[in-house]
Design a protein around this motif. Structure first.
Motif, PDB file in Angstrom:
ATOM      1  N   ASN A 385       0.839  -1.203   0.000  1.00  0.00           N
ATOM      2  CA  ASN A 385       0.000   0.000   0.000  1.00  0.00           C
ATOM      3  C   ASN A 385       0.875   1.255   0.000  1.00  0.00           C
ATOM      4  O   ASN A 385       0.969   1.960   1.006  1.00  0.00           O
ATOM      5  N   ALA A 387       2.310   5.110  -1.136  1.00  0.00           N
ATOM      6  CA  ALA A 387       1.626   6.413  -1.060  1.00  0.00           C
ATOM      7  C   ALA A 387       2.548   7.477  -1.633  1.00  0.00           C
ATOM      8  O   ALA A 387       3.768   7.337  -1.587  1.00  0.00           O
ATOM      9  N   ASP A 389       3.647  10.786  -0.492  1.00  0.00           N
ATOM     10  CA  ASP A 389       3.575  11.559   0.751  1.00  0.00           C
ATOM     11  C   ASP A 389       3.661  13.043   0.421  1.00  0.00           C
ATOM     12  O   ASP A 389       4.640  13.500  -0.184  1.00  0.00           O
ATOM     13  N   LYS A 415       5.731   2.452   3.413  1.00  0.00           N
ATOM     14  CA  LYS A 415       6.751   1.951   4.325  1.00  0.00           C
ATOM     15  C   LYS A 415       7.872   1.161   3.638  1.00  0.00           C
ATOM     16  O   LYS A 415       9.047   1.416   3.864  1.00  0.00           O
ATOM     17  N   ASN A 418      10.119   3.403   1.581  1.00  0.00           N
ATOM     18  CA  ASN A 418      11.040   4.159   2.440  1.00  0.00           C
ATOM     19  C   ASN A 418      12.202   3.279   2.897  1.00  0.00           C
ATOM     20  O   ASN A 418      13.359   3.708   2.913  1.00  0.00           O
ATOM     21  N   ARG A 465      -2.588   6.061  -3.587  1.00  0.00           N
ATOM     22  CA  ARG A 465      -3.155   7.118  -2.720  1.00  0.00           C
ATOM     23  C   ARG A 465      -2.140   8.241  -2.443  1.00  0.00           C
ATOM     24  O   ARG A 465      -0.923   8.049  -2.585  1.00  0.00           O
ATOM     25  N   ASN A 467      -0.919  10.556   0.757  1.00  0.00           N
ATOM     26  CA  ASN A 467      -1.002  10.706   2.217  1.00  0.00           C
ATOM     27  C   ASN A 467      -0.455  12.081   2.610  1.00  0.00           C
ATOM     28  O   ASN A 467       0.620  12.475   2.154  1.00  0.00           O
ATOM     29  N   LYS A 469       0.997  14.722   5.296  1.00  0.00           N
ATOM     30  CA  LYS A 469       1.740  14.740   6.554  1.00  0.00           C
ATOM     31  C   LYS A 469       1.877  16.206   6.977  1.00  0.00           C
ATOM     32  O   LYS A 469       2.537  16.989   6.277  1.00  0.00           O
ATOM     33  N   ASN A 482      -3.855   9.677   6.210  1.00  0.00           N
ATOM     34  CA  ASN A 482      -3.604   8.623   5.226  1.00  0.00           C
ATOM     35  C   ASN A 482      -4.895   8.302   4.480  1.00  0.00           C
ATOM     36  O   ASN A 482      -5.893   7.937   5.104  1.00  0.00           O
ATOM     37  N   GLY A 514       4.082  -2.071   6.066  1.00  0.00           N
ATOM     38  CA  GLY A 514       2.953  -1.180   5.865  1.00  0.00           C
ATOM     39  C   GLY A 514       1.608  -1.881   5.887  1.00  0.00           C
ATOM     40  O   GLY A 514       1.505  -3.099   6.063  1.00  0.00           O
ATOM     41  N   SER A 515       0.564  -1.061   5.696  1.00  0.00           N
ATOM     42  CA  SER A 515      -0.798  -1.588   5.767  1.00  0.00           C
ATOM     43  C   SER A 515      -1.108  -2.378   4.494  1.00  0.00           C
ATOM     44  O   SER A 515      -0.358  -2.331   3.521  1.00  0.00           O
ATOM     45  N   VAL A 631       8.265  11.422   9.702  1.00  0.00           N
ATOM     46  CA  VAL A 631       7.737  10.470   8.716  1.00  0.00           C
ATOM     47  C   VAL A 631       8.889   9.603   8.195  1.00  0.00           C
ATOM     48  O   VAL A 631       9.910  10.110   7.751  1.00  0.00           O
ATOM     49  N   GLY A 632       8.684   8.306   8.269  1.00  0.00           N
ATOM     50  CA  GLY A 632       9.698   7.392   7.750  1.00  0.00           C
ATOM     51  C   GLY A 632      10.802   7.070   8.743  1.00  0.00           C
ATOM     52  O   GLY A 632      11.714   6.308   8.408  1.00  0.00           O
ATOM     53  N   ALA A 633      10.720   7.603   9.984  1.00  0.00           N
ATOM     54  CA  ALA A 633      11.777   7.295  10.958  1.00  0.00           C
ATOM     55  C   ALA A 633      11.733   5.807  11.322  1.00  0.00           C
ATOM     56  O   ALA A 633      12.771   5.149  11.440  1.00  0.00           O
ATOM     57  N   GLY A 634      10.510   5.268  11.450  1.00  0.00           N
ATOM     58  CA  GLY A 634      10.360   3.838  11.754  1.00  0.00           C
ATOM     59  C   GLY A 634      10.937   2.989  10.623  1.00  0.00           C
ATOM     60  O   GLY A 634      11.547   1.941  10.857  1.00  0.00           O
ATOM     61  N   ASP A 635      10.744   3.441   9.389  1.00  0.00           N
ATOM     62  CA  ASP A 635      11.263   2.700   8.238  1.00  0.00           C
ATOM     63  C   ASP A 635      12.791   2.743   8.219  1.00  0.00           C
ATOM     64  O   ASP A 635      13.455   1.750   7.889  1.00  0.00           O
TER      65      ASP A 635
HETATM   66  O1  LIG Z   1       1.440   1.583   5.324  1.00  0.00           O
HETATM   67  P1  LIG Z   1       0.721   2.525   6.216  1.00  0.00           P
HETATM   68  O2  LIG Z   1       0.647   2.054   7.625  1.00  0.00           O
HETATM   69  O3  LIG Z   1      -0.634   2.865   5.641  1.00  0.00           O
HETATM   70  O4  LIG Z   1       1.540   3.862   6.291  1.00  0.00           O
HETATM   71  C1  LIG Z   1       1.972   4.549   5.161  1.00  0.00           C
HETATM   72  C2  LIG Z   1       2.725   5.771   5.544  1.00  0.00           C
HETATM   73  O5  LIG Z   1       3.813   5.360   6.332  1.00  0.00           O
HETATM   74  C3  LIG Z   1       5.016   5.942   5.883  1.00  0.00           C
HETATM   75  O6  LIG Z   1       5.709   4.937   5.204  1.00  0.00           O
HETATM   76  C4  LIG Z   1       5.814   6.481   7.037  1.00  0.00           C
HETATM   77  O7  LIG Z   1       6.069   5.427   7.956  1.00  0.00           O
HETATM   78  P2  LIG Z   1       6.760   5.639   9.385  1.00  0.00           P
HETATM   79  O8  LIG Z   1       6.656   7.095   9.732  1.00  0.00           O
HETATM   80  O9  LIG Z   1       5.991   4.742  10.303  1.00  0.00           O
HETATM   81  O10 LIG Z   1       8.158   5.162   9.229  1.00  0.00           O
HETATM   82  C5  LIG Z   1       4.621   7.006   4.890  1.00  0.00           C
HETATM   83  O11 LIG Z   1       5.561   7.135   3.871  1.00  0.00           O
HETATM   84  C6  LIG Z   1       3.285   6.526   4.387  1.00  0.00           C
HETATM   85  O12 LIG Z   1       2.490   7.581   4.026  1.00  0.00           O
END
Ligand SMILES: O=P(O)(O)OC[C@H]1O[C@](O)(COP(=O)(O)O)[C@@H](O)[C@@H]1O
Ligand SMILES: Nc1ncnc2c1ncn2[C@@H]1O[C@H](COP(=O)(O)OP(=O)(O)O)[C@@H](O)[C@H]1O
Length: 706
Positions: A385, A387, A389, A415, A418, A465, A467, A469, A482, A514-515, A631-635
């Motif tokens: 899924n 996006a 951003d 995710k 990233n 989609r 998203n 931020k 999102n 990701g979702s 955004v993307g720090a977890g990735d």
């Molecule tokens: O896959 P999900 O949970 O719908 O999230 C997608 C969103 O997560 C992100 O990958 C950011 O993820 P993190 O901030 O959790 O690292 C964005 O680029 C994207 O818009």
């Protein structure tokens, strides 16, 4: 059906002495049925040394190694029921052993059925002990929803033709791929119906699941602007392939024969391109050159890089476009030389013969860097899924008011994408797959090319989609909006399964991030994990909600990932309770670890991250840094942990590096990592704490902001 079990191929109440005897017994069943050469049994044993085939809940799927596929005469499965169980992996006993002999990707269908069974523990328990072989046959015959008849009965499209299949071996993988090739040339939807079963003519797996044998009556139908042409072309292909199929039938073939005739050995999978193919080799070289170029640019631009090193980087970059070198390597690729050899020889020749080559040492060093990039096994990231951003920077976000944005940026995101971008910036080879909306794919495709990412995304109808931020600079908070995803149909899911099955053969890790979009069931990641583990590849998982719960159900098994990265809220969702203190978080992460997930990483926003492994629990505390966007720090954290392990770093060192990547990412908007030297500098400031005895005395952590 292509992979259906017959009662003769299921042995009840077996009691093999050990795993080796169990594999020999199931191989003997396959050999007796004429599916394999008996030597394939040795290949099945050899596979266990490379990667365990235990799935979970008492189910194991022994199968041979790919190089021995020529020993498979015909695709088939056999089942050994062992009510008392036989030790298979560690403490796990196998009670239902499904031996698979597959020439191509037909085993995917078996895996799909098995992963569904794994979710139905009561039914599985019955299968372990039943004395009725038909119960086992029926359980493995259940079709995936994708192949089920549409609601309202089985319908043909209005333009249709009837055929009687005259292929001696029935509709197997080789002719089916020919049908798919033709069907895909048309816009029209194309169906093939066999009795009550319906298949999409553009999907090989779907066609194979029809189980159409010699003499089967099939209805081919189409709908769409070019429906008539599509039917005519498909019927022509079906007739043309009939000659080759008959020519391949063994002497003395009788249409009524109960066992299908042996097929000639498969000549390798069409989807596995040869590295000697000039086009494939050229693409691989281009991607490696891109990654090296980006690496050099980032290092040269870093404030941490001294002037002398910067000069070296710039000189090396110049060689990436040095025409005499590029001409030499192109000529070698066109002559069919393997890409690594072609590059190495072209660099050697240029360094030796080209008096104009300015700095021989730089050329050799660059040559080495590109060779390494070419030889790396890629990390495969899966973004179901993605996006675009749209990151909007605001001095301070005020709900219900007009907010004037200070800045905005649009980036390819999601995710897994990233993670891929961070890994590539770290200097690793990466393949991206997942789904991408065809209507706005260009922005992603340009991004993948630019970053040297091997693009294996599966196209779906509609748009990916967007998203939004919203970065509140004053509060140092990001608010995510999102949007809903595109819809993914069963064909696209199966195309991704096949792509992953092919990529797994040469992957360093597979990262599922990701979702899940609309249409993809919550158990999809669990199924993919089992598919990847069957090929011995490590899986990392970063998802949320129902997809996370479905992926983490059950105990130690090949259907669980090697690494999982929830943030605190996701872990709370999984645990079904609030986790207000660090000790609570540690306890929940340990529950996951004890289920059989080797590495549980919990990201805690500005409080850093926890790494829970069997031998230790560690917390990494990042230094305070300027914040661009979270955004993307977890990735970046996931990417850093995988990159560290691929560099041979473990424990404290791996966690320090991962948190340094996540912290470094905060300064950058969009999917990218700063230069290596910046990450090194942050890593030196990350503090690692061992948490020996989780207790309420540990300082409480606060809820993270998303
Ligand atoms: O896959 P999900 O949970 O719908 O999230 C997608 C969103 O997560 C992100 O990958 C950011 O993820 P993190 O901030 O959790 O690292 C964005 O680029 C994207 O818009
Ligand atoms: N405000 C922050 N200050 C310092 N580090 C942060 C901050 N936010 C995130 N990080 C780092 O990024 C990692 C991932 O961030 P987090 O927000 O927990 O994950 P996710 O994006 O998956 O929700 C953390 O483990 C931490 O190392």
């Amino acid at each position: 059906m292509a992979l259906l079990l017959t009662p003769a191929l299921a042995r009840l109440n077996a009691s093999p002495a050990d795993k080796k005897a169990a594999i020999a017994e199931v191989a003997a069943l396959l050999a007796e049925a004429g599916f394999i050469d008996p030597a394939y049994g040795d290949s099945m044993l050899a596979r266990e040394d490379q990667a365990n085939t235990y799935l979970s809940h008492g189910v194991a799927i022994p199968h041979g190694i790919p190089k021995d596929r020529h020993l498979v005469k015909q695709t088939g499965i056999a089942v050994l029921q062992v009510p008392a169980g036989v030790m298979w992996m560690g403490e796990e006993k196998a009670r239902f052993i499904v031996g698979i002999a597959a020439q191509n990707d037909e085993h995917i269908a078996v895996l799909r059925r098995l992963t569904r069974l794994l979710g139905d523990e009561a039914r599985l328990e019955r299968l372990f002990v039943t004395g009725d072989v038909n119960e086992i046959v029926a359980a493995l015959a259940d079709e995936a929803p994708a192949a089920a008849a549409p609601a309202g009965g089985v319908a043909d499209f209005s333009v249709k033709a009837e055929i009687v299949l005259d292929y001696p071996s029935g509709l197997h993988a080789r002719p089916a791929s020919g049908w798919v090739g033709t069907a895909k040339r048309f816009n029209a939807q194309l169906r093939v119906r066999h009795g009550d079963e319906i298949a999409n003519a553009k999907s090989m797996v779907s066609l194979l699941q029809l189980g159409a044998e010699y003499g089967a009556r099939l209805t081919v139908s189409a709908e769409g602007d070019d429906a008539s042409d599509a039917i005519a072309a498909l019927c022509a292909t079906i007739a043309e392939l009939s000659h080759a199929e008959k020519a391949n039938a063994p002497a003395g073939f009788k249409p009524a024969a109960s066992t299908a005739p042996a097929r000639p050995p498969a000549a390798g999978r069409a989807t596995e391109p040869s590295p000697d193919d000039p086009l494939v080799a050229g693409k691989a070289l281009e991607l490696a050159l891109r990654r090296v170029e980006r690496h050099l640019t980032r290092e040269a631009a870093s404030e941490m890089t001294d002037a002398a090193t910067r000069e070296v980087m710039v000189r090396r970059q110049a060689y990436l476009g040095y025409l005499p070198l590029l001409r030499r390597v192109s000529a070698r690729l066109l002559s069919g030389q393997h890409v690594v050899d072609a590059w190495r020889d072209a660099v050697g020749e240029t360094a030796r013969d080209d008096v104009l080559a300015p700095e021989q040492g730089d050329l050799q060093a660059l040559g080495e860097q590109v060779s390494l990039a070419l030889k790396q096994k890629p990390v495969v990231t899966v973004t179901c899924n993605p996006a675009i951003d749209l990151t909007v920077a605001l001095p301070s976000l005020r709900a219900g008011e007009v907010n004037l944005a200070a800045d905005a940026a649009r980036n390819a995101g999601g995710k897994g994408i990233n993670v891929a971008a961070c890994l590539a910036d770290y200097g690793l080879a990466v393949t991206v797959t997942g789904f991408l909306g065809r209507d706005n794919a260009a922005v992603f495709e340009r991004f993948f090319d630019d970053r040297g990412l091997d693009n294996r995304m599966v196209g779906v109808d509609g748009e990916t989609r967007i998203n939004i931020k919203l970065v509140d600079e004053q509060r140092r908070q990001t608010t995510d909006l999102n949007l809903p995803s595109f819809t993914v149909d069963a064909d696209a899911q199966q195309a991704l399964e096949r792509e992953l099955d092919t990529l797994a053969g040469n992957a360093a890790w597979v990262v599922l991030s990701g979702s899940l979009p609309i249409g993809v069931p919550a158990g999809f990641y669990r199924f993919i994990t089992a598919l990847m583990h069957a090929q011995g590849v490590k899986v990392a998982l970063d998802t949320s909600g129902e997809a996370l719960r479905a992926s983490l159900s059950g105990t130690a098994s090949a259907a669980l990932p090697h690494l999982v990265k929830p943030n605190r809220r996701e872990l709370e969702q999984w645990a079904g309770r609030a986790l207000p203190t660090l000790a609570d978080v540690v306890a929940a992460a340990q529950e996951l670890q004890q289920r059989g997930i080797a590495q549980v990483v919990v990201s805690l926003g500005e409080e850093g991250a926890l790494l829970v492994e069997a031998d230790a629990v560690r917390q990494a505390l990042p230094p305070a840094l300027a914040l661009g966007s979270t955004v993307g720090a977890g990735d970046a954290l996931v990417a850093g942990l995988i990159a560290a392990q691929l560099e041979g770093r473990y424990g404290d060192d791996a966690l320090r590096r991962a948190v340094a990547c996540a912290s470094a990412k905060l300064a950058v908007v969009g999917p990218a990592l700063p230069a290596q030297s910046d990450i090194d500098a942050i890593a030196a400031r990350v503090e690692i704490r061992r948490i020996e005895q989780p207790s309420s005395h540990v300082a409480p952590a606060h809820a993270t902001e998303e």
